[in-house]
Scaffold this active site. Structure first.
Site, short mmCIF file in Angstrom:
data_model
loop_
_atom_site.label_atom_id
_atom_site.label_comp_id
_atom_site.label_asym_id
_atom_site.label_seq_id
_atom_site.Cartn_x
_atom_site.Cartn_y
_atom_site.Cartn_z
N ARG A 102 0.86 -1.20 0.00
CA ARG A 102 0.00 0.00 0.00
C ARG A 102 0.89 1.24 0.00
NH1 ARG A 102 -5.11 1.95 3.63
NH2 ARG A 102 -6.08 0.44 2.23
N HIS B 91 -7.63 0.42 -6.16
CA HIS B 91 -7.81 -0.28 -4.88
C HIS B 91 -8.53 -1.61 -5.17
CE1 HIS B 91 -7.93 -1.01 -0.74
NE2 HIS B 91 -8.73 -0.06 -0.30
N GLN C 287 -10.36 -3.86 -2.56
CA GLN C 287 -11.63 -3.26 -2.10
C GLN C 287 -12.76 -3.63 -3.07
OE1 GLN C 287 -12.29 -1.15 0.71
NE2 GLN C 287 -14.35 -1.65 0.07
N ASP D 13 -17.08 7.68 -1.01
CA ASP D 13 -15.79 7.54 -0.32
C ASP D 13 -15.45 8.91 0.25
OD1 ASP D 13 -13.25 6.76 0.51
OD2 ASP D 13 -12.40 6.63 -1.51
N CYS E 194 -16.32 2.36 1.36
CA CYS E 194 -15.16 1.50 1.65
C CYS E 194 -14.67 1.67 3.08
CB CYS E 194 -14.03 1.83 0.68
SG CYS E 194 -13.57 3.57 0.71
N ARG F 162 -13.74 -7.70 3.17
CA ARG F 162 -12.34 -7.48 2.78
C ARG F 162 -11.52 -8.73 3.10
NH1 ARG F 162 -10.14 -2.64 2.42
NH2 ARG F 162 -8.63 -3.84 1.23
N1 CP Z 1 -11.18 0.39 2.93
C1 CP Z 1 -9.89 0.42 3.29
O1 CP Z 1 -8.97 0.17 2.49
O2 CP Z 1 -9.68 0.67 4.60
P1 CP Z 1 -8.28 0.91 5.30
O3 CP Z 1 -7.72 2.19 4.75
O4 CP Z 1 -8.58 0.98 6.77
O5 CP Z 1 -7.36 -0.24 4.96
N1 NVA Z 2 -9.79 7.05 -1.35
C1 NVA Z 2 -9.35 6.71 -0.01
C2 NVA Z 2 -9.61 5.27 0.26
C3 NVA Z 2 -9.25 4.78 1.63
C4 NVA Z 2 -9.56 3.33 1.81
C5 NVA Z 2 -7.88 7.04 0.13
O1 NVA Z 2 -7.11 6.79 -0.81
O2 NVA Z 2 -7.50 7.58 1.17
#
Ligand code: CP
Ligand code: NVA
Length: 327
Positions: free
Chosen positions: A105, A132, A135, A227, A267, A312
């Site tokens: 990530r 993502h 997700q 989101d 999400c 997830r």
């Molecule tokens: N939805 C999601 O990716 O959550 P986190 O950022 O907590 O991993």
């Molecule tokens: N769009 C958000 C998603 C978090 C799961 C981000 O990138 O912060």
């Protein structure tokens, strides 16, 4: 289905891969509920690289690996020399000699692509600025559980239509025949490369793809998805985003405007409650107008957000299993 190997971006997935992985996720979820934990990844060492923070993705990969007999190892931003003392290629090669799989990530898509190119082991994208994909699997599993089918449903994403979650949701849905509507102000509509991929997917599956800045286009949606308005790494755009998006809040009026018994998806993490400690600390001067969803919708019976979060873990299990086993 041949092994998936890596999962770096949604556009690389086939419809068959998505549906096969979803079927496996259903089975693994049922097995977990029955107290069974098939040791499908017995003895595998899994690196969890996080350059950005996470609750769900980190927890899901960790529990998924433990349940399946693998050993997860968390490596945070401060723990490894990533692109500072050592090139991406060298880090990838070293990790690949020690680990059997790598989750990543961070901001740059080129990093997860580079890990996949150079490590020699399966690499899974746990979120980049562009995609993502893990997700997206949880989102589709949640929809399929709720409606019993996917093809022909319409999902409407409202808010920041250019972000990673919107991109992955769009491509994943279109590949399996779910119609997609993106409703966002012009400045936050999908990037040209995503529109191109989406249109290609739409032509292949027959699912429709529509981008609009008119909130009334939620009409007919089976699911409303939103989101955060400010993603990780965009914090300096806070004020601008609130101004752009304040008319795109998911509230009860918007849910009613679908004209259907629609469900709500997010999400997470979500901004929905001004009264919490985090609400008081994080939110600035705009008050309710800066929430992407109201508390009433977030907590309503039509909100599937915690099913999504749980899913997830089941879907990440399936993704990892599909990377080592032919399904
Ligand atoms: N939805 C999601 O990716 O959550 P986190 O950022 O907590 O991993
Ligand atoms: N769009 C958000 C998603 C978090 C799961 C981000 O990138 O912060």
């Amino acid at each position: 289905m041949p092994t998936l190997n890596s999962l770096t971006a949604d556009n690389l997935l086939t419809e068959k891969e998505i549906l096969t992985i979803l079927d496996l996720a259903f089975k693994l979820k049922a097995q977990k509920k029955a107290g069974k934990r098939p040791q499908l990844l017995a003895g595998k060492n899994i690196a969890l690289l996080f350059e950005k923070t996470s609750t769900r993705t980190r927890a899901a990969f960790t529990v998924a690996a433990n349940d399946l007999g693998a050993f997860p190892e968390f490596l945070g931003k401060a723990d490894i020399q990533f692109g500072t003392k050592e090139s991406l290629e060298d880090t990838a090669k070293v990790l690949g000699r020690m680990f059997d799989g790598i989750e990543y990530r961070g901001a740059k898509q080129s990093v997860v692509d580079g890990l996949a190119q150079h490590s020699g082991v399966p690499v899974w994208n746990g979120l980049t600025d562009e995609w993502h994909p893990t997700q997206m699997f949880a989102d589709l599993l949640t929809l399929k559980e709720h409606f019993g089918y996917l093809k022909g449903l319409t999902v409407c994403f409202v808010g920041d239509g250019r972000n990673n979650v919107a991109n992955s949701l769009t491509i994943g849905c279109l590949k399996v025949g779910v119609n997609v509507v993106i409703i966002a102000p012009k400045q936050l509509q999908p990037a040209a490369n995503i529109v191109d991929i989406a249109q290609q997917c739409s032509q292949i599956s027959g699912a429709t793809y529509f981008v609009s800045d008119n909130i009334e286009d939620v009409k007919g949606a089976d699911a409303i998805y939103t989101d955060v308005w400010v993603s990780m790494g965009e914090e300096n755009q806070y004020e601008e985003r609130i101004k752009l998006l304040k008319n795109y809040q998911v509230n009860e009026a918007l849910m009613t405007a679908t004209g259907k018994k629609s469900v709500f998806l997010h999400c997470l993490p979500a901004f929905h409650d001004l009264e919490t400690e985090v609400g008081k600390e994080v939110y600035h001067s705009y008050g309710l107008a800066e929430l992407e969803v109201t508390d009433a919708v977030f907590r309503s019976k039509d909100s599937l957000v915690f099913d999504q979060a749980e899913n997830r873990m089941h879907t990440i299990k399936a993704i990892m299993v599909a990377s080592y086993h032919q399904l």
